[in-house]
Design a protein around this motif. Structure first.
Motif, PDB file in Angstrom:
ATOM      1  N   ARG A  50      13.149  18.087   4.863  1.00 56.57           N
ATOM      2  CA  ARG A  50      11.823  18.594   4.475  1.00 56.57           C
ATOM      3  C   ARG A  50      10.714  17.577   4.696  1.00 56.57           C
ATOM      4  NH1 ARG A  50      12.822  22.372  -0.927  1.00 56.57           N
ATOM      5  NH2 ARG A  50      13.806  24.096   0.219  1.00 56.57           N
ATOM      6  N   GLY A  51      10.999  16.532   5.438  1.00 59.70           N
ATOM      7  CA  GLY A  51       9.960  15.570   5.778  1.00 59.70           C
ATOM      8  C   GLY A  51      10.088  14.272   5.014  1.00 59.70           C
ATOM      9  N   LYS A  52       9.521  13.228   5.597  1.00 58.29           N
ATOM     10  CA  LYS A  52       9.571  11.891   5.011  1.00 58.29           C
ATOM     11  C   LYS A  52       8.794  11.836   3.704  1.00 58.29           C
ATOM     12  CE  LYS A  52      11.134   8.952   6.701  1.00 58.29           C
ATOM     13  NZ  LYS A  52      12.547   8.551   6.546  1.00 58.29           N
ATOM     14  N   ARG A  53       9.374  11.127   2.742  1.00 57.15           N
ATOM     15  CA  ARG A  53       8.700  10.873   1.473  1.00 57.15           C
ATOM     16  C   ARG A  53       8.342   9.405   1.355  1.00 57.15           C
ATOM     17  NH1 ARG A  53       8.528  15.066  -2.175  1.00 57.15           N
ATOM     18  NH2 ARG A  53       9.500  16.915  -1.268  1.00 57.15           N
ATOM     19  N   LEU A  54       7.206   9.167   0.716  1.00 58.30           N
ATOM     20  CA  LEU A  54       6.658   7.817   0.634  1.00 58.30           C
ATOM     21  C   LEU A  54       6.334   7.463  -0.808  1.00 58.30           C
ATOM     22  CD1 LEU A  54       3.931   8.193   3.419  1.00 58.30           C
ATOM     23  CD2 LEU A  54       6.302   7.478   3.763  1.00 58.30           C
ATOM     24  N   PHE A  55       6.331   6.171  -1.083  1.00 59.32           N
ATOM     25  CA  PHE A  55       5.746   5.654  -2.317  1.00 59.32           C
ATOM     26  C   PHE A  55       4.358   5.092  -1.980  1.00 59.32           C
ATOM     27  CE2 PHE A  55      10.309   4.997  -3.540  1.00 59.32           C
ATOM     28  CZ  PHE A  55      10.289   5.816  -4.635  1.00 59.32           C
ATOM     29  N   ARG A  56       3.355   5.438  -2.800  1.00 58.15           N
ATOM     30  CA  ARG A  56       2.030   4.849  -2.693  1.00 58.15           C
ATOM     31  C   ARG A  56       1.795   3.969  -3.889  1.00 58.15           C
ATOM     32  NH1 ARG A  56      -2.046   6.753   0.722  1.00 58.15           N
ATOM     33  NH2 ARG A  56      -3.168   5.011  -0.201  1.00 58.15           N
ATOM     34  N   MET A  57       1.344   2.753  -3.670  1.00 58.74           N
ATOM     35  CA  MET A  57       1.154   1.800  -4.746  1.00 58.74           C
ATOM     36  C   MET A  57      -0.317   1.766  -5.191  1.00 58.74           C
ATOM     37  SD  MET A  57       3.753   1.294  -2.807  1.00 58.74           S
ATOM     38  CE  MET A  57       5.381   0.587  -2.600  1.00 58.74           C
ATOM     39  N   VAL A  87       0.830  -1.196   0.000  1.00 56.14           N
ATOM     40  CA  VAL A  87       0.000   0.000   0.000  1.00 56.14           C
ATOM     41  C   VAL A  87       0.868   1.252   0.000  1.00 56.14           C
ATOM     42  CG1 VAL A  87      -1.694   1.318   1.323  1.00 56.14           C
ATOM     43  CG2 VAL A  87      -1.927  -1.167   1.124  1.00 56.14           C
ATOM     44  N   SER A  88       1.916   1.219   0.823  1.00 53.65           N
ATOM     45  CA  SER A  88       2.784   2.371   0.957  1.00 53.65           C
ATOM     46  C   SER A  88       4.139   1.905   1.470  1.00 53.65           C
ATOM     47  CB  SER A  88       2.160   3.386   1.933  1.00 53.65           C
ATOM     48  OG  SER A  88       2.937   4.553   2.038  1.00 53.65           O
ATOM     49  N   ALA A  89       5.190   2.607   1.059  1.00 52.13           N
ATOM     50  CA  ALA A  89       6.543   2.280   1.518  1.00 52.13           C
ATOM     51  C   ALA A  89       7.314   3.580   1.708  1.00 52.13           C
ATOM     52  CB  ALA A  89       7.255   1.379   0.515  1.00 52.13           C
ATOM     53  N   SER A  90       8.058   3.654   2.794  1.00 52.64           N
ATOM     54  CA  SER A  90       8.784   4.881   3.109  1.00 52.64           C
ATOM     55  C   SER A  90      10.177   4.856   2.500  1.00 52.64           C
ATOM     56  CB  SER A  90       8.872   5.071   4.628  1.00 52.64           C
ATOM     57  OG  SER A  90       9.423   3.922   5.245  1.00 52.64           O
ATOM     58  N   ILE A  91      10.732   6.058   2.304  1.00 54.08           N
ATOM     59  CA  ILE A  91      12.088   6.232   1.778  1.00 54.08           C
ATOM     60  C   ILE A  91      12.955   6.704   2.933  1.00 54.08           C
ATOM     61  CG2 ILE A  91      13.518   7.416   0.069  1.00 54.08           C
ATOM     62  CD1 ILE A  91      10.942   7.892  -1.557  1.00 54.08           C
ATOM     63  N   ASN A  92      13.987   5.918   3.259  1.00 52.96           N
ATOM     64  CA  ASN A  92      14.769   6.161   4.465  1.00 52.96           C
ATOM     65  C   ASN A  92      16.266   6.202   4.173  1.00 52.96           C
ATOM     66  OD1 ASN A  92      12.501   5.738   6.569  1.00 52.96           O
ATOM     67  ND2 ASN A  92      12.361   3.931   5.269  1.00 52.96           N
ATOM     68  N   PRO A  93      17.050   6.870   5.036  1.00 53.05           N
ATOM     69  CA  PRO A  93      18.500   6.857   4.858  1.00 53.05           C
ATOM     70  C   PRO A  93      19.074   5.445   4.774  1.00 53.05           C
ATOM     71  CG  PRO A  93      17.889   8.520   6.465  1.00 53.05           C
ATOM     72  CD  PRO A  93      16.640   7.758   6.160  1.00 53.05           C
ATOM     73  N   GLY A  94      18.494   4.511   5.537  1.00 52.22           N
ATOM     74  CA  GLY A  94      18.976   3.137   5.492  1.00 52.22           C
ATOM     75  C   GLY A  94      18.815   2.502   4.117  1.00 52.22           C
ATOM     76  N   LEU A 148       5.328  15.370   6.682  1.00 54.18           N
ATOM     77  CA  LEU A 148       5.397  14.555   5.471  1.00 54.18           C
ATOM     78  C   LEU A 148       5.892  15.413   4.318  1.00 54.18           C
ATOM     79  CD1 LEU A 148       4.727  11.693   4.424  1.00 54.18           C
ATOM     80  CD2 LEU A 148       2.473  12.554   3.793  1.00 54.18           C
ATOM     81  N   GLY A 149       6.968  14.957   3.668  1.00 52.93           N
ATOM     82  CA  GLY A 149       7.547  15.730   2.580  1.00 52.93           C
ATOM     83  C   GLY A 149       6.831  15.552   1.261  1.00 52.93           C
ATOM     84  N   GLY A 150       6.255  14.378   1.039  1.00 52.89           N
ATOM     85  CA  GLY A 150       5.558  14.135  -0.220  1.00 52.89           C
ATOM     86  C   GLY A 150       5.240  12.664  -0.397  1.00 52.89           C
ATOM     87  N   VAL A 151       4.246  12.403  -1.239  1.00 55.15           N
ATOM     88  CA  VAL A 151       3.824  11.038  -1.568  1.00 55.15           C
ATOM     89  C   VAL A 151       3.939  10.862  -3.077  1.00 55.15           C
ATOM     90  CG1 VAL A 151       1.936   9.368  -1.469  1.00 55.15           C
ATOM     91  CG2 VAL A 151       2.254  10.988   0.407  1.00 55.15           C
ATOM     92  N   HIS A 152       4.581   9.780  -3.510  1.00 52.00           N
ATOM     93  CA  HIS A 152       4.907   9.591  -4.913  1.00 52.00           C
ATOM     94  C   HIS A 152       4.443   8.221  -5.414  1.00 52.00           C
ATOM     95  CE1 HIS A 152       7.878  12.980  -4.827  1.00 52.00           C
ATOM     96  NE2 HIS A 152       7.940  12.629  -3.551  1.00 52.00           N
ATOM     97  N   GLN A 191      12.150  11.759  -8.988  1.00 55.15           N
ATOM     98  CA  GLN A 191      11.829  12.908  -8.148  1.00 55.15           C
ATOM     99  C   GLN A 191      11.822  12.532  -6.669  1.00 55.15           C
ATOM    100  OE1 GLN A 191      11.537  15.986  -9.104  1.00 55.15           O
ATOM    101  NE2 GLN A 191      10.734  16.976  -7.249  1.00 55.15           N
ATOM    102  N   ALA A 192      11.217  11.398  -6.348  1.00 56.91           N
ATOM    103  CA  ALA A 192      11.115  10.967  -4.960  1.00 56.91           C
ATOM    104  C   ALA A 192      12.492  10.762  -4.334  1.00 56.91           C
ATOM    105  CB  ALA A 192      10.300   9.679  -4.869  1.00 56.91           C
ATOM    106  N   ILE A 193      13.371  10.104  -5.081  1.00 61.84           N
ATOM    107  CA  ILE A 193      14.701   9.819  -4.557  1.00 61.84           C
ATOM    108  C   ILE A 193      15.532  11.096  -4.484  1.00 61.84           C
ATOM    109  CG2 ILE A 193      16.841   8.544  -4.944  1.00 61.84           C
ATOM    110  CD1 ILE A 193      14.399   6.896  -3.987  1.00 61.84           C
TER     111      ILE A 193
END
Length: 326
Positions: free
Chosen positions: A319-326, A36-43, A297-301, A308-310
């Motif tokens: 600027r806040g966490k960015r996520l992927f929405r499927m 449904v959704s996945a976050s983009i993290n430094p890890g 939340l920085g944005g949902v992609h 753009q997301a990366i």
């Protein structure tokens, strides 16, 4: 299915791309999760650059990226107690995709109406909770948190305030669109301020008491100054290294303060949740799901907006966490 993959080690902005890959197959003890959704993290970026230890190493070709996400169980193999239709969060692998095959032991069930944007970030509040605990701060103590606008720091700030600690947020520069004092910070220190004496500023803010804990996501000279600002018995928890610079200390900076420095690796880096985690997970899930617990939340992609997301996550993590929405 669609997935974000890479075929070589390198900077995430250069090596990631969207591709068609086979649907994952599941075996006994595994669930097929429709993401449904996945976050983009430094890890995630560390993994893509091959900086994680074994067994967390890329396998080519077409290594699917992403480690933290949430989805709905579509099908379950033998010995999986969770039923299809269950919303789950997890830290595992290959989550920047439309589907993921996940061993059931890694799945954390959530209420069906839990917000997807928060479900996919669940590892962040778990990590922030652990960092505050490891810092050892108690009600009335002073805690400094670096990279103050980062997701982990904003969550740690709020958890610390709920425990009655006073929090100093340390930032590279002030962002007028988000006042960290609204999240509970007692003070914000802007490292871009001309001629800033960080140790003197900490002494002034704490009334000479000094810091009882530091959660450091950055490193560099500011970390050294914060360590020298510790009260006796203070704890420093190192969680990241956003700065390429080093800090310098003398043995007495630690010895005469009875100070300790420790590294923190997030709870489910190597091992899945265990039964003893249940109470903590219930509390984190409940608090993190509250509307008054703020999550910038920085944005949902969509997945096809990978570039753009990366780029935004890599260049401006503050600027806040960015996520992927499927």
């Amino acid at each position: 299915m669609k997935a974000i993959v890479f075929d070589e080690i390198g900077p995430p902005k250069q090596v990631l791309f969207l591709a068609d890959v086979p649907m994952p197959a599941i075996g006994d003890g595994e669930a097929l999760v429709r993401m449904v959704s996945a976050s983009i993290n430094p890890g995630d970026f560390l993994f893509i650059q091959n900086l994680y230890p074994e067994p967390k190493k890329p396998r080519f070709p077409r290594q699917i990226a992403g480690n933290h996400g949430a989805g709905i169980i579509e099908a379950a193999g033998c010995d999986v107690a969770l039923a299809p239709g269950t919303l789950v969060a997890f830290s595992h692998e290959k989550v920047w995709a439309e589907y993921a095959a996940v061993p059931a032991e890694w799945l954390i069930p959530l209420p069906p109406d839990y917000p997807a944007e928060r479900a996919s970030q669940l590892m962040n509040p778990i990590t922030a909770w652990d960092l505050v605990t490891e810092s050892g701060v108690r009600p009335g103590d002073w805690l400094a948190v670096t990279a103050g606008y980062s997701t982990i720091s904003t969550l740690a700030l709020q958890f610390a305030r709920r425990r009655g600690a006073n929090v100093i947020a340390v930032v590279r520069r002030i962002h007028p669109e988000l006042d960290l004092r609204d999240l509970g910070a007692a003070a914000v220190i802007d490292l871009s301020e001309p001629a800033l004496d960080l140790e003197a500023r900490v002494r002034a803010i704490t009334g000479g008491a000094g810091l009882h804990g530091v959660i450091d996501n950055v490193g560099g000279p500011a970390t050294g100054a914060l360590i020298r600002s510790l009260a006796f018995g203070g704890q420093v928890v190192v969680n990241g290294g956003m700065s390429a610079e080093r800090f310098e200390l003398h043995n007495f900076d630690l010895l005469l303060k009875g100070a300790a420095i420790r590294a923190s690796v997030y709870r489910y880096f190597f091992s899945p949740p265990v039964a003893d985690d249940a109470a903590i997970l219930r509390e984190v899930v409940e608090v993190f799901g509250r509307p008054d617990f703020l999550v910038p939340l920085g944005g949902v992609h969509p997945l096809d907006d990978v570039r753009q997301a990366i780029a935004e996550s890599w260049d401006r993590p503050d600027r806040g966490k960015r996520l992927f929405r499927m």
